[in-house]
Design a protein around this motif. Structure first.
Motif, PDB file in Angstrom:
ATOM      1  N   ASP A  31       0.904  -1.118   0.126  1.00 24.25           N
ATOM      2  CA  ASP A  31       0.013  -0.079   0.086  1.00 24.25           C
ATOM      3  C   ASP A  31       0.836   1.240   0.028  1.00 24.25           C
ATOM      4  O   ASP A  31       1.567   1.415   1.111  1.00 24.25           O
ATOM      5  CB  ASP A  31      -0.744   0.052   1.225  1.00 24.25           C
ATOM      6  CG  ASP A  31      -1.949   1.113   1.338  1.00 24.25           C
ATOM      7  OD1 ASP A  31      -1.761   2.102   0.343  1.00 24.25           O
ATOM      8  OD2 ASP A  31      -2.838   1.379   2.155  1.00 24.25           O
TER       9      ASP A  31
ATOM     10  N   SER B  70       2.641   7.073   4.372  1.00 24.21           N
ATOM     11  CA  SER B  70       3.250   5.666   4.680  1.00 24.21           C
ATOM     12  C   SER B  70       3.291   4.848   3.645  1.00 24.21           C
ATOM     13  O   SER B  70       2.331   4.649   2.701  1.00 24.21           O
ATOM     14  CB  SER B  70       2.627   4.944   5.971  1.00 24.21           C
ATOM     15  OG  SER B  70       1.401   4.479   5.687  1.00 24.21           O
ATOM     16  N   THR B  71       4.297   3.808   3.285  1.00 24.57           N
ATOM     17  CA  THR B  71       4.228   2.743   2.554  1.00 24.57           C
ATOM     18  C   THR B  71       4.037   1.355   3.373  1.00 24.57           C
ATOM     19  O   THR B  71       5.010   1.041   4.057  1.00 24.57           O
ATOM     20  CB  THR B  71       5.411   2.739   1.512  1.00 24.57           C
ATOM     21  OG1 THR B  71       5.104   3.962   0.676  1.00 24.57           O
ATOM     22  CG2 THR B  71       5.423   1.436   0.601  1.00 24.57           C
ATOM     23  N   ASN B  72       2.989   0.604   3.127  1.00 26.07           N
ATOM     24  CA  ASN B  72       3.089  -0.524   4.166  1.00 26.07           C
ATOM     25  C   ASN B  72       3.207  -1.756   3.237  1.00 26.07           C
ATOM     26  O   ASN B  72       2.503  -2.010   2.152  1.00 26.07           O
ATOM     27  CB  ASN B  72       1.553  -0.567   4.713  1.00 26.07           C
ATOM     28  CG  ASN B  72       1.483   0.795   5.279  1.00 26.07           C
ATOM     29  OD1 ASN B  72       2.169   1.466   6.060  1.00 26.07           O
ATOM     30  ND2 ASN B  72       0.244   1.398   5.467  1.00 26.07           N
TER      31      ASN B  72
ATOM     32  N   SER C  41       4.775  -7.875   8.510  1.00 32.33           N
ATOM     33  CA  SER C  41       4.341  -6.498   8.109  1.00 32.33           C
ATOM     34  C   SER C  41       5.134  -5.340   8.214  1.00 32.33           C
ATOM     35  O   SER C  41       5.699  -5.550   9.403  1.00 32.33           O
ATOM     36  CB  SER C  41       2.807  -6.114   8.620  1.00 32.33           C
ATOM     37  OG  SER C  41       3.025  -5.715  10.239  1.00 32.33           O
TER      38      SER C  41
ATOM     39  N   TYR D  57       5.626  -1.114   8.316  1.00 37.09           N
ATOM     40  CA  TYR D  57       5.111   0.266   7.996  1.00 37.09           C
ATOM     41  C   TYR D  57       6.046   1.320   8.018  1.00 37.09           C
ATOM     42  O   TYR D  57       6.895   1.394   8.976  1.00 37.09           O
ATOM     43  CB  TYR D  57       4.194   0.849   9.283  1.00 37.09           C
ATOM     44  CG  TYR D  57       3.606   2.343   9.298  1.00 37.09           C
ATOM     45  CD1 TYR D  57       2.314   2.353   9.078  1.00 37.09           C
ATOM     46  CD2 TYR D  57       4.463   3.187   9.826  1.00 37.09           C
ATOM     47  CE1 TYR D  57       1.571   3.571   8.904  1.00 37.09           C
ATOM     48  CE2 TYR D  57       3.839   4.543   9.761  1.00 37.09           C
ATOM     49  CZ  TYR D  57       2.710   4.606   9.399  1.00 37.09           C
ATOM     50  OH  TYR D  57       1.965   5.973   9.386  1.00 37.09           O
TER      51      TYR D  57
ATOM     52  N   ARG E  43       7.478   5.203   6.452  1.00 38.52           N
ATOM     53  CA  ARG E  43       7.275   6.775   6.073  1.00 38.52           C
ATOM     54  C   ARG E  43       7.789   6.868   4.790  1.00 38.52           C
ATOM     55  O   ARG E  43       8.857   6.447   4.252  1.00 38.52           O
ATOM     56  CB  ARG E  43       7.978   7.597   6.795  1.00 38.52           C
ATOM     57  CG  ARG E  43       7.314   7.530   8.491  1.00 38.52           C
ATOM     58  CD  ARG E  43       6.196   8.431   8.547  1.00 38.52           C
ATOM     59  NE  ARG E  43       5.471   8.505   9.856  1.00 38.52           N
ATOM     60  CZ  ARG E  43       4.754   9.070  10.317  1.00 38.52           C
ATOM     61  NH1 ARG E  43       3.948  10.029   9.478  1.00 38.52           N
ATOM     62  NH2 ARG E  43       4.227   9.167  11.476  1.00 38.52           N
TER      63      ARG E  43
ATOM     64  N   GLY F 272      -6.527   7.642   7.771  1.00 38.48           N
ATOM     65  CA  GLY F 272      -5.100   7.693   7.460  1.00 38.48           C
ATOM     66  C   GLY F 272      -4.333   9.134   7.778  1.00 38.48           C
ATOM     67  O   GLY F 272      -4.934  10.049   8.345  1.00 38.48           O
TER      68      GLY F 272
ATOM     69  N   GLY G 130      -4.256   4.091  10.636  1.00 37.84           N
ATOM     70  CA  GLY G 130      -3.381   4.254  11.758  1.00 37.84           C
ATOM     71  C   GLY G 130      -4.208   4.952  12.970  1.00 37.84           C
ATOM     72  O   GLY G 130      -3.594   4.583  14.196  1.00 37.84           O
TER      73      GLY G 130
ATOM     74  N   TYR H 180      -3.865  -5.453  12.881  1.00 38.18           N
ATOM     75  CA  TYR H 180      -3.082  -4.880  11.465  1.00 38.18           C
ATOM     76  C   TYR H 180      -3.867  -3.829  11.069  1.00 38.18           C
ATOM     77  O   TYR H 180      -4.073  -3.624   9.995  1.00 38.18           O
ATOM     78  CB  TYR H 180      -2.827  -6.059  10.651  1.00 38.18           C
ATOM     79  CG  TYR H 180      -2.040  -7.247  11.171  1.00 38.18           C
ATOM     80  CD1 TYR H 180      -0.668  -7.104  11.444  1.00 38.18           C
ATOM     81  CD2 TYR H 180      -2.780  -8.411  11.524  1.00 38.18           C
ATOM     82  CE1 TYR H 180      -0.269  -8.367  11.830  1.00 38.18           C
ATOM     83  CE2 TYR H 180      -2.004  -9.314  12.095  1.00 38.18           C
ATOM     84  CZ  TYR H 180      -0.636  -9.360  11.960  1.00 38.18           C
ATOM     85  OH  TYR H 180       0.114 -10.543  12.641  1.00 38.18           O
TER      86      TYR H 180
ATOM     87  N   HIS I  43      -3.646  -0.816  10.948  1.00 33.93           N
ATOM     88  CA  HIS I  43      -2.580   0.175  10.443  1.00 33.93           C
ATOM     89  C   HIS I  43      -2.365  -0.096   8.918  1.00 33.93           C
ATOM     90  O   HIS I  43      -1.930   0.773   8.231  1.00 33.93           O
ATOM     91  CB  HIS I  43      -1.513   0.574  11.341  1.00 33.93           C
ATOM     92  CG  HIS I  43      -0.527  -0.499  11.677  1.00 33.93           C
ATOM     93  ND1 HIS I  43      -1.031  -1.635  12.244  1.00 33.93           N
ATOM     94  CD2 HIS I  43       0.729  -0.789  11.257  1.00 33.93           C
ATOM     95  CE1 HIS I  43      -0.095  -2.347  12.481  1.00 33.93           C
ATOM     96  NE2 HIS I  43       0.990  -1.914  11.870  1.00 33.93           N
ATOM     97  N   VAL I  44      -2.028  -1.526   8.750  1.00 34.93           N
ATOM     98  CA  VAL I  44      -1.829  -1.756   7.384  1.00 34.93           C
ATOM     99  C   VAL I  44      -2.756  -2.632   6.671  1.00 34.93           C
ATOM    100  O   VAL I  44      -2.485  -3.477   5.845  1.00 34.93           O
ATOM    101  CB  VAL I  44      -0.549  -2.564   7.613  1.00 34.93           C
ATOM    102  CG1 VAL I  44       0.615  -1.809   7.939  1.00 34.93           C
ATOM    103  CG2 VAL I  44      -0.774  -3.948   8.259  1.00 34.93           C
TER     104      VAL I  44
END
Length: 326
Positions: free
Chosen positions: A9, A14-16, A29, A31, A33, A106, A220, A244, A246-247
């Motif tokens: 994502d 962020s890039t997850n 997983s 997380y 920036r 987000g 998040g 999970y 946040h992702v």
């Protein structure tokens, strides 16, 4: 060798990255920036993910979502490239099969997704007002000198209700400062901010919509217990925060990639070695028609691998067929 499926994502904040197995269990997983450089972030994420793997895994499918999904999809050889609404809905259904309402907040935007019998019924997105996002909470936590991780716990310790104007980030911050000057304690101010954010979300995205339970809260900001409580009080419903949370976008697109590969029986995944390649982007303005499209050219190790941005498909179609234009 154990099969695994990768979901990525790529967002503005962020890039997850998420790895799931054949039974849809999350194996790992990340997380990270994004910091305005999605190409570097994707490469760094793949390196970290590879280093974290302690058993032999065969990446049997990969999917991308988020605002950078097309860029990321080309880089990694995605089997599916899906929008955030689809990815978040798929993840929520995985954890709460009978979910009817999804609240997603987000770093830079927020979404509401309404499902009926597992089918998308309605949705809304807010990408304009910062007052309803995680970045606004981060800013206020920094201004107050409080770790963002403590925000929710402090809100739960509030003893007195105070109302913060939450319709606009500028007014909200001014109102918080005013309440501080009047002598209100931090717990009450933070709780007032949490309630303001929840009100702002429901007024902007929930207006005119029927929010039936079960209600799932992801993104998040779902880690903030003060905002969870604020939503519960405003809606009169139990708010479910999945693991999970946040992702969830990455979880959802990993599940979608697994489903796609089950149909195609193959994957386009380019492998972890792409983290060692150099990717560059250039643009030019096409003057073949009055549209004057800004066409993006994407290179891997100085080789053109994709074009996009043209409305007519002149350059994007040429890249797919290995023809050369401009």
């Amino acid at each position: 060798m154990k099969k695994a499926y990768l979901g990525i994502d790529i967002g503005s904040v962020s890039t997850n990255l998420v790895l799931i197995d054949e039974k849809n269990n999350v194996l790992d997983s990340l997380y990270i920036r994004t910091q305005g450089n999605p190409i570097k972030t994707i490469k760094d994420g793949l390196k970290k993910l590879k280093d974290n793997i302690t058993e032999e895994l065969n990446i049997s499918g990969v999917g991308t979502t988020g605002s950078g999904r097309n860029l990321g999809g080309i880089m990694v050889g995605a089997d599916v490239v899906k929008n955030e609404i689809t990815a978040h809905a798929r993840a929520a259904i995985h954890f709460v099969p009978n979910v009817n309402t999804i609240i997603e907040i987000g770093g830079q935007d927020s979404k509401i997704i309404l499902l009926r019998d597992g089918i998308l019924h309605d949705f809304g997105m807010n990408t304009v007002c910062a007052a309803g996002t995680g970045s606004f909470l981060d800013r206020q936590a920094e201004r107050l000198g409080i770790p963002i991780e403590d925000f929710g716990h402090m809100a739960l310790n509030s003893k007195s209700k105070i109302r913060i104007a939450g319709r606009c980030a500028v007014f909200a911050e001014s109102d918080m400062i005013h309440k501080q000057q009047l002598g209100h304690n931090q717990e009450d101010i933070i709780n007032g901010l949490c309630e303001a954010l929840a009100r702002n979300y429901l007024n902007n995205l929930g207006k005119g919509k029927t929010l039936n339970g079960p209600i799932v809260f992801q993104g998040g900001v779902a880690a903030n217990k003060g905002i969870v409580r604020a939503f519960e009080e405003l809606l009169g419903e139990k708010i479910l925060v999945p693991p999970y949370h946040h992702v969830m976008g990455a979880v959802g697109v990993a599940l979608l990639a697994k489903e796609e590969v089950a149909k195609t029986k193959r994957t386009n995944f380019s492998g972890f070695d792409i983290a060692n390649s150099d990717y560059t982007v250039s643009t030019f303005e096409c003057n073949n028609c009055p549209n004057l499209c800004e066409v993006v050219k994407f290179y891997k190790d100085d080789k053109l691998i994709s074009n996009w941005g043209d409305k007519c498909g002149r350059y994007s179609n040429a890249a797919q067929s290995n023809e050369k234009f401009a």
